[in-house]
Scaffold this motif. Sequence first.
Motif, PDB file in Angstrom:
ATOM      1  N   GLY A   8      31.597  36.974  -2.776  1.00  0.00           N
ATOM      2  CA  GLY A   8      30.405  36.254  -3.538  1.00  0.00           C
ATOM      3  C   GLY A   8      30.356  36.405  -5.084  1.00  0.00           C
ATOM      4  O   GLY A   8      29.812  35.139  -5.476  1.00  0.00           O
ATOM      5  N   GLN A   9      31.360  37.116  -5.691  1.00  0.00           N
ATOM      6  CA  GLN A   9      31.133  37.434  -7.036  1.00  0.00           C
ATOM      7  C   GLN A   9      32.265  36.538  -7.675  1.00  0.00           C
ATOM      8  O   GLN A   9      33.439  36.801  -7.615  1.00  0.00           O
ATOM      9  N   ALA A  10      31.759  35.774  -8.690  1.00  0.00           N
ATOM     10  CA  ALA A  10      32.672  34.825  -9.439  1.00  0.00           C
ATOM     11  C   ALA A  10      33.614  35.827 -10.617  1.00  0.00           C
ATOM     12  O   ALA A  10      34.718  35.395 -10.860  1.00  0.00           O
ATOM     13  N   ASN A  11      33.104  36.913 -10.836  1.00  0.00           N
ATOM     14  CA  ASN A  11      33.659  37.822 -11.782  1.00  0.00           C
ATOM     15  C   ASN A  11      34.382  39.066 -11.059  1.00  0.00           C
ATOM     16  O   ASN A  11      34.872  39.794 -11.837  1.00  0.00           O
ATOM     17  N   ALA A  12      34.665  39.004  -9.890  1.00  0.00           N
ATOM     18  CA  ALA A  12      35.246  39.987  -9.049  1.00  0.00           C
ATOM     19  C   ALA A  12      36.745  40.108  -9.577  1.00  0.00           C
ATOM     20  O   ALA A  12      37.302  39.148  -9.855  1.00  0.00           O
ATOM     21  N   PRO A  13      37.278  41.386  -9.841  1.00  0.00           N
ATOM     22  CA  PRO A  13      38.853  41.344 -10.209  1.00  0.00           C
ATOM     23  C   PRO A  13      39.671  40.712  -9.461  1.00  0.00           C
ATOM     24  O   PRO A  13      39.642  40.887  -7.889  1.00  0.00           O
ATOM     25  N   LEU A  14      40.716  39.683  -9.699  1.00  0.00           N
ATOM     26  CA  LEU A  14      41.341  38.858  -8.767  1.00  0.00           C
ATOM     27  C   LEU A  14      42.319  39.685  -7.971  1.00  0.00           C
ATOM     28  O   LEU A  14      42.630  39.586  -6.686  1.00  0.00           O
ATOM     29  N   GLY A  15      42.781  41.130  -8.470  1.00  0.00           N
ATOM     30  CA  GLY A  15      43.804  41.870  -7.837  1.00  0.00           C
ATOM     31  C   GLY A  15      42.972  42.457  -6.474  1.00  0.00           C
ATOM     32  O   GLY A  15      43.762  42.430  -5.483  1.00  0.00           O
ATOM     33  N   LEU A  16      41.785  42.757  -6.775  1.00  0.00           N
ATOM     34  CA  LEU A  16      40.972  43.281  -5.368  1.00  0.00           C
ATOM     35  C   LEU A  16      40.762  42.220  -4.488  1.00  0.00           C
ATOM     36  O   LEU A  16      41.201  42.447  -3.382  1.00  0.00           O
ATOM     37  N   ILE A  17      40.483  40.908  -4.853  1.00  0.00           N
ATOM     38  CA  ILE A  17      40.116  39.794  -4.086  1.00  0.00           C
ATOM     39  C   ILE A  17      41.523  39.598  -3.295  1.00  0.00           C
ATOM     40  O   ILE A  17      41.367  39.228  -1.957  1.00  0.00           O
ATOM     41  N   GLN A  18      42.467  39.563  -4.063  1.00  0.00           N
ATOM     42  CA  GLN A  18      43.892  39.236  -3.506  1.00  0.00           C
ATOM     43  C   GLN A  18      44.246  40.513  -2.382  1.00  0.00           C
ATOM     44  O   GLN A  18      44.706  39.985  -1.360  1.00  0.00           O
ATOM     45  N   GLN A  19      44.043  41.391  -2.618  1.00  0.00           N
ATOM     46  CA  GLN A  19      44.001  42.532  -1.789  1.00  0.00           C
ATOM     47  C   GLN A  19      43.335  42.539  -0.783  1.00  0.00           C
ATOM     48  O   GLN A  19      43.645  42.574   0.582  1.00  0.00           O
ATOM     49  N   LEU A  20      42.098  42.057  -0.455  1.00  0.00           N
ATOM     50  CA  LEU A  20      41.060  42.119   0.594  1.00  0.00           C
ATOM     51  C   LEU A  20      41.495  41.022   1.337  1.00  0.00           C
ATOM     52  O   LEU A  20      41.457  40.913   2.583  1.00  0.00           O
ATOM     53  N   ALA A  21      42.198  39.528   0.710  1.00  0.00           N
ATOM     54  CA  ALA A  21      42.385  38.518   1.356  1.00  0.00           C
ATOM     55  C   ALA A  21      43.363  38.695   2.211  1.00  0.00           C
ATOM     56  O   ALA A  21      43.903  38.115   3.388  1.00  0.00           O
ATOM     57  N   ASN A  22      44.494  39.517   1.879  1.00  0.00           N
ATOM     58  CA  ASN A  22      45.567  39.984   2.474  1.00  0.00           C
ATOM     59  C   ASN A  22      45.534  41.088   3.698  1.00  0.00           C
ATOM     60  O   ASN A  22      46.441  41.629   4.004  1.00  0.00           O
ATOM     61  N   ASP A  23      44.170  41.701   3.660  1.00  0.00           N
ATOM     62  CA  ASP A  23      43.821  42.865   4.564  1.00  0.00           C
ATOM     63  C   ASP A  23      43.845  42.246   5.983  1.00  0.00           C
ATOM     64  O   ASP A  23      43.875  41.081   6.142  1.00  0.00           O
ATOM     65  N   ASP A  24      43.491  43.395   6.813  1.00  0.00           N
ATOM     66  CA  ASP A  24      43.113  42.761   8.294  1.00  0.00           C
ATOM     67  C   ASP A  24      42.074  41.715   8.256  1.00  0.00           C
ATOM     68  O   ASP A  24      40.978  41.429   7.461  1.00  0.00           O
ATOM     69  N   PHE A  25      42.133  40.823   9.208  1.00  0.00           N
ATOM     70  CA  PHE A  25      41.146  39.648   9.290  1.00  0.00           C
ATOM     71  C   PHE A  25      39.543  40.146   9.312  1.00  0.00           C
ATOM     72  O   PHE A  25      38.801  39.554   8.710  1.00  0.00           O
ATOM     73  N   ALA A  26      39.286  41.319  10.068  1.00  0.00           N
ATOM     74  CA  ALA A  26      37.840  41.792   9.701  1.00  0.00           C
ATOM     75  C   ALA A  26      37.647  41.913   8.324  1.00  0.00           C
ATOM     76  O   ALA A  26      36.293  41.695   8.076  1.00  0.00           O
ATOM     77  N   VAL A  27      38.369  42.332   7.498  1.00  0.00           N
ATOM     78  CA  VAL A  27      38.058  42.458   6.144  1.00  0.00           C
ATOM     79  C   VAL A  27      38.410  41.163   5.305  1.00  0.00           C
ATOM     80  O   VAL A  27      37.555  40.890   4.325  1.00  0.00           O
ATOM     81  N   ALA A  28      39.406  40.469   5.465  1.00  0.00           N
ATOM     82  CA  ALA A  28      39.669  39.157   4.618  1.00  0.00           C
ATOM     83  C   ALA A  28      38.752  38.124   5.038  1.00  0.00           C
ATOM     84  O   ALA A  28      38.646  37.309   4.041  1.00  0.00           O
ATOM     85  N   GLU A  29      38.267  37.908   6.193  1.00  0.00           N
ATOM     86  CA  GLU A  29      37.697  36.598   6.662  1.00  0.00           C
ATOM     87  C   GLU A  29      36.537  36.391   5.843  1.00  0.00           C
ATOM     88  O   GLU A  29      36.495  35.183   5.122  1.00  0.00           O
ATOM     89  N   VAL A  30      35.574  37.064   5.298  1.00  0.00           N
ATOM     90  CA  VAL A  30      34.587  36.804   4.126  1.00  0.00           C
ATOM     91  C   VAL A  30      34.870  36.292   3.007  1.00  0.00           C
ATOM     92  O   VAL A  30      34.579  35.170   2.332  1.00  0.00           O
ATOM     93  N   VAL A  31      36.127  36.898   2.588  1.00  0.00           N
ATOM     94  CA  VAL A  31      36.976  36.731   1.222  1.00  0.00           C
ATOM     95  C   VAL A  31      37.466  35.318   1.253  1.00  0.00           C
ATOM     96  O   VAL A  31      37.382  34.431   0.444  1.00  0.00           O
ATOM     97  N   LEU A  32      38.071  34.973   2.291  1.00  0.00           N
ATOM     98  CA  LEU A  32      39.111  33.866   2.428  1.00  0.00           C
ATOM     99  C   LEU A  32      37.991  32.642   2.609  1.00  0.00           C
ATOM    100  O   LEU A  32      38.332  31.658   2.157  1.00  0.00           O
ATOM    101  N   ARG A  33      36.784  32.778   3.269  1.00  0.00           N
ATOM    102  CA  ARG A  33      35.726  31.662   3.312  1.00  0.00           C
ATOM    103  C   ARG A  33      35.086  31.366   2.156  1.00  0.00           C
ATOM    104  O   ARG A  33      34.780  30.371   1.907  1.00  0.00           O
TER     105      ARG A  33
END
Length: 157
Positions: A8-33
Amino acid sequence: MGAVASAGQANAPLGLIQQLANDDFAVAEVVLRNSSVLREEDLLGIAQTKQQEKLGAIATRASVPEAVSAALVEHGDDKVVHTLVSNQGAKVNRATFLRVVERSETSTTLQAPLANRKFGRTPSARLRIGYLSSDLRAHPVGLNMAPILEHHDRRAF
């Protein structure tokens, strides 16, 4: 919990968000949404993986760009496409729309959301109106149409 906080943070580091989005679905779901940090190319890359759960999460985003919508229709199953078409925040271009219509011929799952979707005109798109009839020349209908044609506002259509 960290993925939820970061998504939910607009200033979250892109690299971290990309890593989370490519993780297992349980982790990635909220980021992708929810993540506004993910770029269109990030979403397209994830769509290429054809992981249906992730495609479904992307289809629920508040805003889905046209290219991402096209990728979801290309790689997603009927459940993903149903979710996408039901999402009014998803931008769907003509080619993607026609592909969904084609798929709906053999999928009753897609028919209801397609029929219920509101496809509004963009403000710059002009509605073209034509008047064509053999009765417009020397016929009472044509004579009665004259005032309508005279007052037709060409700037509005």
